[in-house]
Enzyme design. Structure first.
Site, PDB file in Angstrom:
ATOM      1  N   TYR A   1      21.244 -55.225  87.554  1.00 17.03           N
ATOM      2  CA  TYR A   1      21.318 -56.418  87.278  1.00 17.03           C
ATOM      3  C   TYR A   1      21.458 -56.595  85.717  1.00 17.03           C
ATOM      4  CZ  TYR A   1      19.635 -61.233  86.410  1.00 17.03           C
ATOM      5  OH  TYR A   1      19.384 -62.682  86.207  1.00 17.03           O
TER       6      TYR A   1
ATOM      7  N   ALA B   1      23.141 -54.684  83.772  1.00 20.36           N
ATOM      8  CA  ALA B   1      24.533 -54.448  83.486  1.00 20.36           C
ATOM      9  C   ALA B   1      25.450 -55.278  84.116  1.00 20.36           C
ATOM     10  CB  ALA B   1      24.836 -52.857  84.392  1.00 20.36           C
TER      11      ALA B   1
END
Length: 259
Positions: free
Chosen positions: A168, A170
């Site tokens: 998430y 990233a």
């Protein structure tokens, strides 16, 4: 909504403009949509699965609301959404990329490298590609009108990190690089600005269970000594997406009470 004292109200320059708010059926998205509507904008409310909640909000806003389904994982979804907005008002002035696909990205009691490929890849693709596709779809309209605002909703997890939130984080961090570069490209073609907002844990109408579990921890970290509510974060988003914002672009702005 910004107010100077108790008398004068800042003119946001949103009267008659059209705003797309993705993920507007609940939580922060609902507060953002209400904020733009309160400033006189026509608001496209998107939902992925909860049409009923989006319809309730549309009734509250009135004839300046349009409900439209948008699934970030569908390749043709962005083009269809923008076409619906243009058919409705003939313009798209503001895009708020708020929708999120959480995906299956965690293994209980396990490390991030054990997350199955179909889980983490889906999270990255939907969140990154969904926001980028929709930004690509509105960009020609904004360039043609020489006006536009993109506001991408990220998360402080992208900056601070969180065990279990690797994919998430990233996906959200990718928006930062995209927005900063898009700001330079779009700004060359008019009054078109692109920014990222990073909320921390925020009180919304859909996350009481998370606030109950972690609210005390994050309140203690905040300079204001509490969690912000959805309207406070929405106020920052509305300002960045308004004509009152004339020079903030390419920025990633944290809105979490000073944590």
């Amino acid at each position: 909504m910004f107010r100077a004292g108790s008398v004068n109200r800042m003119d946001m320059g949103l009267e008659g403009r059209t705003v797309i708010v993705t993920g507007a059926s609940g939580g922060l998205g609902r507060a953002i949509a209400r904020g733009f509507a309160a400033e006189g904008a026509s608001v496209v409310l998107t939902y992925s699965t909860s049409r009923a909640e989006a319809d309730k909000l549309a009734v509250e806003i009135g004839d300046r609301a349009l409900v439209s389904r948008y699934d970030m994982s569908e390749e043709q979804g962005a083009a269809a959404l923008v076409s619906a907005a243009l058919e409705w008002t003939g313009r798209v002035d503001v895009l708020v990329n708020n929708a999120v696909v959480w995906g299956s990205t965690a293994v209980p009691e396990g490390p991030f490298e054990r997350v199955p490929d179909d889980g983490w890849v889906a999270t990255l693709r939907a969140n990154v590609e969904g926001a980028v596709r929709l930004s690509r779809a509105v960009a020609p309209v904004m360039r043609a009108h020489r006006f536009g605002r993109l506001v991408h909703i990220s998360s402080t997890i992208a900056a601070d990190g969180m065990a279990g939130g690797e994919y998430y984080a990233a996906a959200k961090a990718a928006l930062h690089g995209f927005s900063r570069s898009a700001a330079r490209s779009l700004g060359a073609d008019g009054d078109i600005l692109s920014n990222v907002v990073l909320p921390g844990l925020t009180r919304t109408d859909t996350n009481a269970h998370i606030v109950e579990a972690a609210g005390a921890h994050y309140s203690a970290l905040a300079a204001v000594g509490r969690l912000l509510d959805a309207d406070e974060v929405a106020g920052a988003v509305v300002y960045l997406g308004s004509a009152a914002n004339t020079g903030i672009t390419g920025q990633a702005i944290t809105v979490n009470g000073g944590a």
